[in-house]
Design a protein around this motif. Structure first.
Motif, short mmCIF file in Angstrom:
data_model
loop_
_atom_site.label_atom_id
_atom_site.label_comp_id
_atom_site.label_asym_id
_atom_site.label_seq_id
_atom_site.Cartn_x
_atom_site.Cartn_y
_atom_site.Cartn_z
N ALA A 31 -56.73 -66.47 29.68
CA ALA A 31 -56.29 -67.85 29.88
C ALA A 31 -56.32 -68.18 31.37
O ALA A 31 -56.69 -69.29 31.78
CB ALA A 31 -54.90 -68.06 29.31
N GLN A 32 -55.95 -67.19 32.19
CA GLN A 32 -56.01 -67.39 33.65
C GLN A 32 -57.46 -67.48 34.12
O GLN A 32 -57.77 -68.24 35.04
CB GLN A 32 -55.30 -66.24 34.37
CG GLN A 32 -53.79 -66.27 34.21
CD GLN A 32 -53.11 -65.14 34.95
OE1 GLN A 32 -53.77 -64.21 35.42
NE2 GLN A 32 -51.79 -65.20 35.04
N MET A 33 -58.34 -66.70 33.47
CA MET A 33 -59.76 -66.77 33.84
C MET A 33 -60.33 -68.15 33.55
O MET A 33 -61.15 -68.66 34.32
CB MET A 33 -60.56 -65.70 33.08
CG MET A 33 -60.36 -64.28 33.55
SD MET A 33 -60.77 -64.05 35.30
CE MET A 33 -62.51 -64.44 35.31
N LYS A 63 -62.16 -79.46 20.85
CA LYS A 63 -60.82 -78.90 20.96
C LYS A 63 -60.25 -78.58 19.59
O LYS A 63 -59.76 -77.47 19.35
CB LYS A 63 -59.90 -79.87 21.71
CG LYS A 63 -58.52 -79.31 21.99
CD LYS A 63 -57.81 -80.11 23.05
CE LYS A 63 -56.93 -81.16 22.42
NZ LYS A 63 -56.07 -81.83 23.43
N ASP A 64 -60.33 -79.54 18.67
CA ASP A 64 -59.78 -79.36 17.33
C ASP A 64 -60.47 -78.21 16.59
O ASP A 64 -59.81 -77.38 15.94
CB ASP A 64 -59.93 -80.65 16.51
CG ASP A 64 -59.06 -81.78 17.05
OD1 ASP A 64 -58.12 -81.48 17.82
OD2 ASP A 64 -59.34 -82.95 16.71
N ASP A 73 -56.34 -70.23 21.97
CA ASP A 73 -54.93 -70.19 21.58
C ASP A 73 -54.31 -71.58 21.65
O ASP A 73 -54.07 -72.11 22.74
CB ASP A 73 -54.18 -69.21 22.50
CG ASP A 73 -52.71 -69.06 22.09
OD1 ASP A 73 -52.34 -69.59 21.03
OD2 ASP A 73 -51.96 -68.40 22.84
N GLY A 74 -54.03 -72.17 20.50
CA GLY A 74 -53.50 -73.52 20.44
C GLY A 74 -52.07 -73.65 20.92
O GLY A 74 -51.58 -74.76 21.19
N LYS A 75 -51.35 -72.51 21.05
CA LYS A 75 -49.94 -72.57 21.49
C LYS A 75 -49.83 -72.89 22.98
O LYS A 75 -48.80 -73.35 23.44
CB LYS A 75 -49.26 -71.22 21.20
CG LYS A 75 -49.16 -70.90 19.71
CD LYS A 75 -48.65 -69.49 19.50
CE LYS A 75 -48.72 -69.11 18.02
NZ LYS A 75 -48.38 -67.69 17.80
N ASN A 76 -50.88 -72.59 23.71
CA ASN A 76 -50.88 -72.83 25.16
C ASN A 76 -51.68 -74.10 25.45
O ASN A 76 -52.90 -74.06 25.61
CB ASN A 76 -51.48 -71.62 25.87
CG ASN A 76 -51.49 -71.76 27.39
OD1 ASN A 76 -51.13 -72.81 27.92
ND2 ASN A 76 -51.92 -70.73 28.08
N ALA A 83 -59.81 -74.66 28.93
CA ALA A 83 -60.98 -74.12 28.23
C ALA A 83 -61.95 -75.22 27.79
O ALA A 83 -63.17 -75.03 27.84
CB ALA A 83 -60.54 -73.30 27.02
N ILE A 84 -61.40 -76.38 27.36
CA ILE A 84 -62.26 -77.45 26.83
C ILE A 84 -62.67 -78.43 27.93
O ILE A 84 -63.86 -78.66 28.16
CB ILE A 84 -61.56 -78.20 25.69
CG1 ILE A 84 -61.23 -77.25 24.54
CG2 ILE A 84 -62.45 -79.36 25.20
CD1 ILE A 84 -62.42 -76.63 23.85
#
Length: 257
Positions: A31-33, A63-64, A73-76, A83-84
């Protein structure tokens, strides 16, 4: 460390010794990358705001889809946007593969940042200069072309080199940059990164990867059928419905001679 020029006996000898050591895998926070990648991909603010407004439906659809299938990861929420939106014009599958592939085959992060910032062939800049359409997406096959010299240098006994050799043999049977060869490169990368829980080599993933790259999604289905009929890939119905590069796809020696 095995030098590529060492003779086979020494490579095999080292492999015998290395098997006695305990292997410990270090996992990056990807996620950091994604945040770092999005920071490298500079966007002119006014143009980007207009672009988001114009193509909000396409971006939200991406995204969806990729939150729904678990690739992102949809929680973040912040990570999803990185990412999108932040990593655009990378396709979400390309964003997923890029840092993981770089970690496997590159000696450091410089290779990843060269891809994002250099004007060389097969980089992001080169892609944008030659992109067609108003909503370009850099699909995973483009990453294969960039990392191909590194695959070639991998130790001949490594799994990545074996996948690369098999992929090369299959690509020799196909025409240049067709949807068929792009599918083969993408399946190859999925097996190289080995993240099957999130990115399995299945029919739906391949169709999703190229949905925006073709006029009609049926083209992808037809291409997959062609590849199966040509013995380039095999459909493993008993193994989670995986698509796999076919081992027997070698060079026809008599016809080459």
């Amino acid at each position: 460390y095995i030098d590529n020029n060492l003779p086979k006996e020494k490579v095999d000898g080292w492999r015998g010794v290395s098997g006695r050591f305990k292997h410990t895998t270090l996992h990056n926070n990807f996620a950091q990358m994604y945040e770092i990648i999005s920071a490298v991909i500079k966007k002119e603010p006014r143009f980007w705001e207009t672009f988001i407004t114009r193509y909000s439906a396409q971006l939200e659809d991406l995204k969806d889809r990729y939150v729904a299938n678990g690739l992102i990861d949809g929680k973040n929420a912040e990570g999803v946007n990185s990412a999108i939106y932040g990593c655009y014009p990378l396709h979400p599958i390309s964003t997923f593969i890029l840092p993981r592939l770089s970690e496997k085959v590159a000696q450091n992060e410089r290779t990843l940042f060269t891809f994002l910032s250099s004007p060389e062939k097969h980089t992001l800049s080169y892609f944008l200069e030659n992109a067609d359409g108003e909503f370009p997406l850099l699909t995973p096959d483009y990453l294969y072309d960039y990392f191909e010299p590194l695959f070639r240098k991998e130790v001949y006994t490594s799994e990545i080199h074996k996948i690369y050799k098999l992929t090369s043999n299959i690509l020799q049977k196909l025409d240049g940059n067709t949807i068929h060869s792009r599918i083969i490169k993408t399946i190859s990368l999925i097996y190289m990164v080995e993240q099957y829980e999130k990115l399995p080599p299945i029919y739906d993933i391949i169709v999703d990867a190229f949905r925006e790259a073709v006029d009609d999604p049926k083209e992808i289905s037809i291409a997959l059928e062609d590849l199966i009929n040509k013995d380039c890939i095999v459909y493993l119905k008993r193994s989670n419905n995986y698509l796999k590069l076919k081992e027997s796809s070698g060079v026809d020696i008599p016809s080459e001679i």
